[in-house]
Design a protein around this motif. Structure first.
Motif, mmCIF file in Angstrom:
data_model
loop_
_atom_site.group_PDB
_atom_site.id
_atom_site.type_symbol
_atom_site.label_atom_id
_atom_site.label_comp_id
_atom_site.label_asym_id
_atom_site.label_seq_id
_atom_site.Cartn_x
_atom_site.Cartn_y
_atom_site.Cartn_z
ATOM 1 N N GLY A 148 0.813 -1.212 0.000
ATOM 2 C CA GLY A 148 0.000 0.000 0.000
ATOM 3 C C GLY A 148 0.843 1.256 0.000
ATOM 4 N N LEU A 149 1.881 1.274 0.832
ATOM 5 C CA LEU A 149 2.756 2.449 0.888
ATOM 6 C C LEU A 149 3.478 2.672 -0.434
ATOM 7 C CD1 LEU A 149 4.325 2.014 4.455
ATOM 8 C CD2 LEU A 149 2.612 3.694 3.750
ATOM 9 N N GLU A 150 3.990 1.597 -1.009
ATOM 10 C CA GLU A 150 4.723 1.742 -2.263
ATOM 11 C C GLU A 150 3.798 2.072 -3.422
ATOM 12 O OE1 GLU A 150 7.981 1.984 -2.753
ATOM 13 O OE2 GLU A 150 7.949 1.971 -0.558
ATOM 14 N N LEU A 151 2.565 1.602 -3.367
ATOM 15 C CA LEU A 151 1.610 1.952 -4.417
ATOM 16 C C LEU A 151 1.326 3.448 -4.401
ATOM 17 C CD1 LEU A 151 -0.336 1.032 -6.641
ATOM 18 C CD2 LEU A 151 -2.073 0.686 -4.860
ATOM 19 N N ILE A 152 1.135 3.983 -3.201
ATOM 20 C CA ILE A 152 0.865 5.420 -3.081
ATOM 21 C C ILE A 152 2.071 6.241 -3.531
ATOM 22 C CG2 ILE A 152 0.385 7.276 -1.445
ATOM 23 C CD1 ILE A 152 -1.186 5.214 0.213
ATOM 24 N N SER A 153 3.258 5.878 -3.006
ATOM 25 C CA SER A 153 4.457 6.643 -3.369
ATOM 26 C C SER A 153 4.829 6.438 -4.831
ATOM 27 C CB SER A 153 5.628 6.243 -2.471
ATOM 28 O OG SER A 153 5.981 4.885 -2.691
ATOM 29 N N VAL A 155 2.813 5.800 -7.426
ATOM 30 C CA VAL A 155 1.927 6.570 -8.305
ATOM 31 C C VAL A 155 2.317 8.045 -8.280
ATOM 32 C CG1 VAL A 155 -0.449 7.363 -8.619
ATOM 33 C CG2 VAL A 155 0.011 4.952 -8.129
ATOM 34 N N GLY A 156 2.589 8.554 -7.078
ATOM 35 C CA GLY A 156 2.998 9.951 -6.978
ATOM 36 C C GLY A 156 4.298 10.217 -7.701
#
Length: 373
Positions: A148-153, A155-156
């Motif tokens: 989840g953390l890596e998906l958010i970062s 995409v950003g």
């Protein structure tokens, strides 16, 4: 129809959840599973991944992208600046940090497994109690959180200018970051769930030893486990501070200060339940033995000798009473020595040294930043 086709979670005979979301320390953690896939001794695999997921690994990816070792080193080692010996020392120490974190994941789990027999002996409920309190230590939640953390970062980053420059090379970089995040989160997860397990264990009914046998009532191992976990935690923080003193920023030092401050109550909190039980045992035993001592003194006074002398039987009785008083005095002394925390002064001294080392390194880092300003 078998349960495996019903969608119902399987449960073990002791009632604990057998799913991937609730796995005890007997099972390897997700990050250990990744390292074990290398088919190498765990220490060697941890060393390989410590380099792969730190500056050396990112350096190789950036070199493949840029075709220049100098440009790659500026990005992977010096955070876009000039590569100096301070940045090199910083990079080397963070490889060591990763190595210790990855070793710590397995070490903490192995400590819990090694302590199983002794912890089970303390629990009237036996092994089911042990499995219940440590049921989440090897769970899959760190994988979900890391993803989840890596998906958010990710995409950003992909939508940013730097992400567009990276292009397809963003994929291997994100894979490395995901694995690094997973390793760190597994370390934190094992640390937190291990201490929470000790805390939950302390709240349960325990089969404590007699104070005549052990002044710690058989809880020494619980204190040792808490210290080992704290040592792993503070050792990592200490090296992060040392690395940051070569090349880093004030925010990292302040972040470590926050984690160091949190770590102290985290060491004592899991032991609070045990402490209450030990305090109650000490109060009860002291009260009982003192009551017996008072009664023995009263009995002795009732048998004061008559003026004309004591019969031989009365003399023998008095000797037995005096012996009983001496025994009771020793029992009072032993009961007074019952510890109310599950560790001795040596263990507490070791923790103090660790905390002072981290504090000294943190103060040094703050002074360095102050003089630079």
């Amino acid at each position: 129809m078998g349960l495996e086709h019903t969608g119902v979670r399987r449960a073990t005979a002791d009632g604990t959840d057998a799913s991937r979301w609730a796995r005890g320390p007997e099972k390897p953690t997700p990050f250990e599973t990744v390292l074990d896939s290398l088919r190498l001794p765990y220490v060697l695999a941890a060393f390989v991944f410590a380099n792969l997921l730190a500056a050396p690994g990112f350096l190789v990816v950036e070199f493949v992208r840029t075709g220049s070792w100098d440009a790659a080193a500026r990005i992977a080692v010096a955070n876009g600046g000039d590569v100096t010996w301070e940045w090199m020392a910083n990079a080397a120490l963070f490889v060591l940090v990763d190595f210790l974190v990855f070793l710590g994941v397995r070490a903490m789990r192995v400590w819990l497994v090694s302590a199983k027999d002794e912890l089970v002996a303390l629990c009237p409920e036996g092994e089911p109690a042990y499995r219940h309190v440590f049921r989440f230590t090897s769970a899959m939640w760190p994988v979900v959180i890391s993803a989840g953390l890596e998906l958010i970062s990710g995409v950003g980053l992909a939508l940013s200018d730097s992400g567009r420059r990276e292009g397809l090379f963003l994929i291997p970089l994100e894979i490395l970051r995901f694995l690094l995040t997973l390793g760190i989160l597994n370390f934190v997860w094992m640390y937190a769930t291990g201490l929470l397990g000790l805390y939950e264990l302390g709240k349960r009914p325990l089969r404590l030893k007699s104070y005549r046998e052990d002044s710690l009532l058989g809880t020494r191992l619980i204190g040792q486990l808490s210290l080992r976990f704290a040592f792993s935690y503070y050792a990592v923080l200490l090296i992060v501070l040392v690395a940051n003193s070569f090349a880093g920023d004030l925010s990292t030092a302040l972040t470590v200060a926050v984690f160091a401050a949190i770590g102290i109550p985290m060491f004592f909190l899991p032991l609070s339940g045990i402490r209450r039980k030990m305090t109650e045992v000490k109060r009860r035993e002291l009260s009982a033995v003192r009551a017996r001592f008072v009664q023995a003194v009263a009995d002795l006074r009732e048998d004061d000798p008559q003026p004309e002398g004591e019969p031989l039987a009365l003399v023998d009785r008095r000797l037995r009473q005096m012996t009983s008083l001496q025994v009771l005095e020793m029992e009072i002394r032993d009961a007074t020595n019952i510890r109310t925390w599950p560790y001795d002064s040596r263990i507490l001294g070791q923790l103090t040294i660790i905390v002072l080392s981290v504090t000294a390194a943190m103060i040094t880092r703050l002074l360095i930043n102050a003089f630079r300003l």
